[in-house]
Design a protein around this motif. Structure first.
Motif, PDB file in Angstrom:
ATOM      1  N   SER A   1      50.802  39.423  53.158  1.00  0.00           N
ATOM      2  CA  SER A   1      52.042  39.462  54.260  1.00  0.00           C
ATOM      3  C   SER A   1      53.045  38.696  53.293  1.00  0.00           C
ATOM      4  CB  SER A   1      51.913  38.353  55.467  1.00  0.00           C
ATOM      5  OG  SER A   1      51.509  37.171  54.625  1.00  0.00           O
ATOM      6  N   PHE A   2      54.526  38.938  53.879  1.00  0.00           N
ATOM      7  CA  PHE A   2      55.644  38.298  53.277  1.00  0.00           C
ATOM      8  C   PHE A   2      56.361  37.668  54.017  1.00  0.00           C
ATOM      9  CE2 PHE A   2      54.200  42.498  51.421  1.00  0.00           C
ATOM     10  CZ  PHE A   2      54.248  42.378  49.896  1.00  0.00           C
ATOM     11  N   ILE A   3      56.949  36.669  53.431  1.00  0.00           N
ATOM     12  CA  ILE A   3      57.843  35.756  54.524  1.00  0.00           C
ATOM     13  C   ILE A   3      59.030  35.595  53.895  1.00  0.00           C
ATOM     14  CG2 ILE A   3      57.084  33.642  53.208  1.00  0.00           C
ATOM     15  CD1 ILE A   3      56.912  32.155  55.849  1.00  0.00           C
ATOM     16  N   ASP A   4      60.300  35.425  54.771  1.00  0.00           N
ATOM     17  CA  ASP A   4      61.685  35.047  54.444  1.00  0.00           C
ATOM     18  C   ASP A   4      62.136  34.622  55.791  1.00  0.00           C
ATOM     19  OD1 ASP A   4      63.638  34.832  52.794  1.00  0.00           O
ATOM     20  OD2 ASP A   4      64.219  37.241  52.937  1.00  0.00           O
ATOM     21  N   SER A   5      63.279  34.144  55.592  1.00  0.00           N
ATOM     22  CA  SER A   5      64.340  33.662  56.478  1.00  0.00           C
ATOM     23  C   SER A   5      65.629  34.261  56.243  1.00  0.00           C
ATOM     24  CB  SER A   5      64.425  32.137  56.480  1.00  0.00           C
ATOM     25  OG  SER A   5      65.270  31.631  55.281  1.00  0.00           O
ATOM     26  N   THR A   6      66.496  34.525  57.329  1.00  0.00           N
ATOM     27  CA  THR A   6      67.742  35.022  57.432  1.00  0.00           C
ATOM     28  C   THR A   6      68.835  34.080  58.324  1.00  0.00           C
ATOM     29  OG1 THR A   6      69.045  37.163  57.548  1.00  0.00           O
ATOM     30  CG2 THR A   6      67.298  36.716  59.198  1.00  0.00           C
ATOM     31  N   PRO A   7      69.876  34.149  57.990  1.00  0.00           N
ATOM     32  CA  PRO A   7      70.723  33.370  58.785  1.00  0.00           C
ATOM     33  C   PRO A   7      71.515  34.021  59.837  1.00  0.00           C
ATOM     34  CG  PRO A   7      71.934  33.812  56.697  1.00  0.00           C
ATOM     35  CD  PRO A   7      70.470  34.345  56.498  1.00  0.00           C
ATOM     36  N   LEU A   8      71.413  33.514  61.159  1.00  0.00           N
ATOM     37  CA  LEU A   8      72.249  34.316  62.207  1.00  0.00           C
ATOM     38  C   LEU A   8      73.414  33.438  62.559  1.00  0.00           C
ATOM     39  CD1 LEU A   8      69.051  34.901  64.631  1.00  0.00           C
ATOM     40  CD2 LEU A   8      70.168  36.478  62.858  1.00  0.00           C
ATOM     41  N   ARG A   9      74.605  33.851  61.851  1.00  0.00           N
ATOM     42  CA  ARG A   9      75.913  33.315  62.133  1.00  0.00           C
ATOM     43  C   ARG A   9      76.446  33.477  63.658  1.00  0.00           C
ATOM     44  NH1 ARG A   9      75.343  35.745  57.227  1.00  0.00           N
ATOM     45  NH2 ARG A   9      75.689  34.437  55.251  1.00  0.00           N
ATOM     46  N   VAL A  10      76.947  32.316  64.001  1.00  0.00           N
ATOM     47  CA  VAL A  10      77.591  32.523  65.344  1.00  0.00           C
ATOM     48  C   VAL A  10      79.068  32.548  65.318  1.00  0.00           C
ATOM     49  CG1 VAL A  10      75.568  31.559  66.510  1.00  0.00           C
ATOM     50  CG2 VAL A  10      77.506  29.915  65.631  1.00  0.00           C
ATOM     51  N   CYS A  11      79.732  32.206  64.232  1.00  0.00           N
ATOM     52  CA  CYS A  11      81.014  32.259  63.940  1.00  0.00           C
ATOM     53  C   CYS A  11      81.294  32.013  62.556  1.00  0.00           C
ATOM     54  CB  CYS A  11      81.784  31.141  64.525  1.00  0.00           C
ATOM     55  SG  CYS A  11      81.677  29.421  64.062  1.00  0.00           S
TER      56      CYS A  11
ATOM     57  N   ALA B   1      73.969  25.215  67.535  1.00  0.00           N
ATOM     58  CA  ALA B   1      73.986  25.718  66.193  1.00  0.00           C
ATOM     59  C   ALA B   1      74.454  24.466  65.290  1.00  0.00           C
ATOM     60  CB  ALA B   1      75.219  26.733  65.830  1.00  0.00           C
ATOM     61  N   THR B   2      74.062  24.671  63.639  1.00  0.00           N
ATOM     62  CA  THR B   2      74.064  23.645  62.849  1.00  0.00           C
ATOM     63  C   THR B   2      74.611  24.529  61.644  1.00  0.00           C
ATOM     64  OG1 THR B   2      71.816  23.737  62.175  1.00  0.00           O
ATOM     65  CG2 THR B   2      72.587  22.135  63.632  1.00  0.00           C
ATOM     66  N   LYS B   3      75.180  23.546  60.552  1.00  0.00           N
ATOM     67  CA  LYS B   3      75.349  24.038  59.293  1.00  0.00           C
ATOM     68  C   LYS B   3      74.374  24.270  58.464  1.00  0.00           C
ATOM     69  CE  LYS B   3      79.090  23.148  55.846  1.00  0.00           C
ATOM     70  NZ  LYS B   3      80.257  22.432  55.494  1.00  0.00           N
ATOM     71  N   GLY B   4      74.057  25.364  57.767  1.00  0.00           N
ATOM     72  CA  GLY B   4      73.056  25.483  56.816  1.00  0.00           C
ATOM     73  C   GLY B   4      73.479  26.186  55.484  1.00  0.00           C
ATOM     74  N   HIS B   5      72.599  26.423  54.539  1.00  0.00           N
ATOM     75  CA  HIS B   5      72.920  27.007  53.438  1.00  0.00           C
ATOM     76  C   HIS B   5      71.833  27.907  53.135  1.00  0.00           C
ATOM     77  CE1 HIS B   5      73.433  27.478  49.039  1.00  0.00           C
ATOM     78  NE2 HIS B   5      74.732  27.146  49.130  1.00  0.00           N
TER      79      HIS B   5
ATOM     80  N   GLY C   1      75.672  31.474  50.462  1.00  0.00           N
ATOM     81  CA  GLY C   1      76.406  30.568  50.932  1.00  0.00           C
ATOM     82  C   GLY C   1      76.197  29.712  52.138  1.00  0.00           C
ATOM     83  N   TRP C   2      77.286  28.828  52.319  1.00  0.00           N
ATOM     84  CA  TRP C   2      77.054  28.144  53.651  1.00  0.00           C
ATOM     85  C   TRP C   2      77.460  28.976  54.768  1.00  0.00           C
ATOM     86  CZ3 TRP C   2      75.196  23.288  53.707  1.00  0.00           C
ATOM     87  CH2 TRP C   2      75.294  22.440  52.382  1.00  0.00           C
ATOM     88  N   PHE C   3      76.841  28.623  56.071  1.00  0.00           N
ATOM     89  CA  PHE C   3      77.047  29.466  57.315  1.00  0.00           C
ATOM     90  C   PHE C   3      76.927  28.313  58.443  1.00  0.00           C
ATOM     91  CE2 PHE C   3      72.519  29.198  56.564  1.00  0.00           C
ATOM     92  CZ  PHE C   3      71.824  29.063  58.114  1.00  0.00           C
ATOM     93  N   PHE C   4      77.101  28.777  59.619  1.00  0.00           N
ATOM     94  CA  PHE C   4      77.333  27.814  61.017  1.00  0.00           C
ATOM     95  C   PHE C   4      76.415  28.739  62.015  1.00  0.00           C
ATOM     96  CE2 PHE C   4      78.642  26.454  64.968  1.00  0.00           C
ATOM     97  CZ  PHE C   4      78.169  25.093  64.870  1.00  0.00           C
ATOM     98  N   GLY C   5      75.239  28.163  62.303  1.00  0.00           N
ATOM     99  CA  GLY C   5      74.472  29.157  63.242  1.00  0.00           C
ATOM    100  C   GLY C   5      72.853  28.786  63.213  1.00  0.00           C
ATOM    101  N   PHE C   6      72.136  29.596  63.064  1.00  0.00           N
ATOM    102  CA  PHE C   6      70.560  29.473  63.454  1.00  0.00           C
ATOM    103  C   PHE C   6      69.806  30.359  62.165  1.00  0.00           C
ATOM    104  CE2 PHE C   6      72.484  29.508  67.540  1.00  0.00           C
ATOM    105  CZ  PHE C   6      72.000  28.212  67.970  1.00  0.00           C
ATOM    106  N   LYS C   7      68.747  30.139  62.214  1.00  0.00           N
ATOM    107  CA  LYS C   7      67.641  30.918  61.142  1.00  0.00           C
ATOM    108  C   LYS C   7      66.595  31.665  61.910  1.00  0.00           C
ATOM    109  CE  LYS C   7      68.056  28.613  56.908  1.00  0.00           C
ATOM    110  NZ  LYS C   7      67.429  27.733  55.917  1.00  0.00           N
ATOM    111  N   LEU C   8      66.513  32.804  61.424  1.00  0.00           N
ATOM    112  CA  LEU C   8      65.100  33.650  61.846  1.00  0.00           C
ATOM    113  C   LEU C   8      64.228  33.710  60.868  1.00  0.00           C
ATOM    114  CD1 LEU C   8      63.722  35.362  64.077  1.00  0.00           C
ATOM    115  CD2 LEU C   8      65.096  37.210  63.095  1.00  0.00           C
ATOM    116  N   HIS C   9      63.291  33.238  61.019  1.00  0.00           N
ATOM    117  CA  HIS C   9      62.006  33.265  60.148  1.00  0.00           C
ATOM    118  C   HIS C   9      61.052  34.427  60.429  1.00  0.00           C
ATOM    119  CE1 HIS C   9      63.302  29.229  58.555  1.00  0.00           C
ATOM    120  NE2 HIS C   9      63.671  29.091  59.709  1.00  0.00           N
ATOM    121  N   ILE C  10      60.623  35.349  59.563  1.00  0.00           N
ATOM    122  CA  ILE C  10      59.606  36.203  60.156  1.00  0.00           C
ATOM    123  C   ILE C  10      58.804  36.487  59.104  1.00  0.00           C
ATOM    124  CG2 ILE C  10      61.243  37.677  61.591  1.00  0.00           C
ATOM    125  CD1 ILE C  10      61.469  39.543  59.010  1.00  0.00           C
ATOM    126  N   VAL C  11      57.355  36.719  59.263  1.00  0.00           N
ATOM    127  CA  VAL C  11      56.326  37.220  58.400  1.00  0.00           C
ATOM    128  C   VAL C  11      56.039  38.778  58.825  1.00  0.00           C
ATOM    129  CG1 VAL C  11      54.088  36.689  57.820  1.00  0.00           C
ATOM    130  CG2 VAL C  11      55.325  34.934  58.490  1.00  0.00           C
TER     131      VAL C  11
END
Length: 234
Positions: free
Chosen positions: A41-51, A66-70, A74-84
């Motif tokens: 399997s392969f795992i990765d995360s991707t940002p979900l920007r809300v603005c 929502a929170t500020k992440g990197h 670069g920097w973004f404001f929103g959430f993360k989706l982790h998938i396998v």
């Protein structure tokens, strides 16, 4: 498709009814739309920007959520989706977190890795000796690339080949964002954000041709080629 749906509701009413469909969609996704695990399997995360990141302090819809992440972009404001995903491009499991959550944190969640065993391939963000030992005890071999400051370690040729194919999970993230639009900045409530995310994952399951690896032909040829190169170097 007005003939198939003659009694449609207005857009505002549709948004209101969307919340009621969230729980049934979650059950349908978990029971019918997740793929089988073949041992790789392969795992990765991707940002979900809300603005946009410059409007993070003005944003009110997801204030407190929502929170500020990197990420690598670069920097973004929103959430993360982790998938396998498996080698067929099917989503095995997923996890939705805030944007400032470390990518290694979901791997500490036993429920997230309940269906996973064997080889799990990730990028350098998943490097952790403690996490590697914990997963290895649970029957999961975490395979990642090494940083320049780390000592080189022996790795099986087949693992090297599959590690180069880790971009498959990034292709799946690209499909989810660009084709099924799980990321956009027009949400007006948290409930509708989650409903849109779940519906996008369900729609991806019914994609006729998913990004996948030809494990029987491509991997076998590359493993042999890599083995011949190693013998030549020796």
């Amino acid at each position: 498709m007005k003939k198939e749906f003659p009694e449609t509701v207005s857009y505002n009413r549709f948004i209101e009814l969307q919340k009621k469909a969230f729980l049934p969609m979650c059950v349908f996704l978990q029971t019918c739309c997740l793929g089988e695990y073949p041992g790789v399997s392969f795992i990765d995360s991707t940002p979900l920007r809300v603005c946009h990141i410059k409007r993070e302090k003005q944003h009110k819809v997801f204030d407190g959520y929502a929170t500020k992440g990197h990420c690598s972009m670069g920097w973004f404001f929103g959430f993360k989706l982790h998938i396998v995903i498996n080698d067929k491009g099917e989503i095995i499991d997923f996890l939705f977190t805030q944007g400032n959550i470390d990518d290694r944190e979901p791997l500490k969640n036993e429920n997230f890795l309940e269906k996973v065993f064997g080889k799990l391939f990730g990028d350098k963000r998943y490097i952790s000796q403690t996490l590697f030992e914990k997963l290895f005890i649970d029957g999961i071999h975490l395979v990642t690339k090494i940083r320049k400051s780390m000592k080189n370690s022996l790795m099986q040729t087949s693992d090297k080949v599959l590690l180069r194919k880790r971009a498959l999970v990034e292709t799946v993230n690209d499909e989810l964002k660009n084709t099924y639009q799980i990321e956009h900045t027009r949400h007006r409530s948290v409930d509708n954000l989650l409903s849109n995310l779940i519906s996008g994952l369900i729609a991806y399951h019914f994609l006729p041709k998913k990004p996948s690896l030809n494990s029987e032909v491509v991997d076998e040829k590359r493993v042999r080629k890599a083995a011949l190169i190693e013998l030549t170097l020796i």
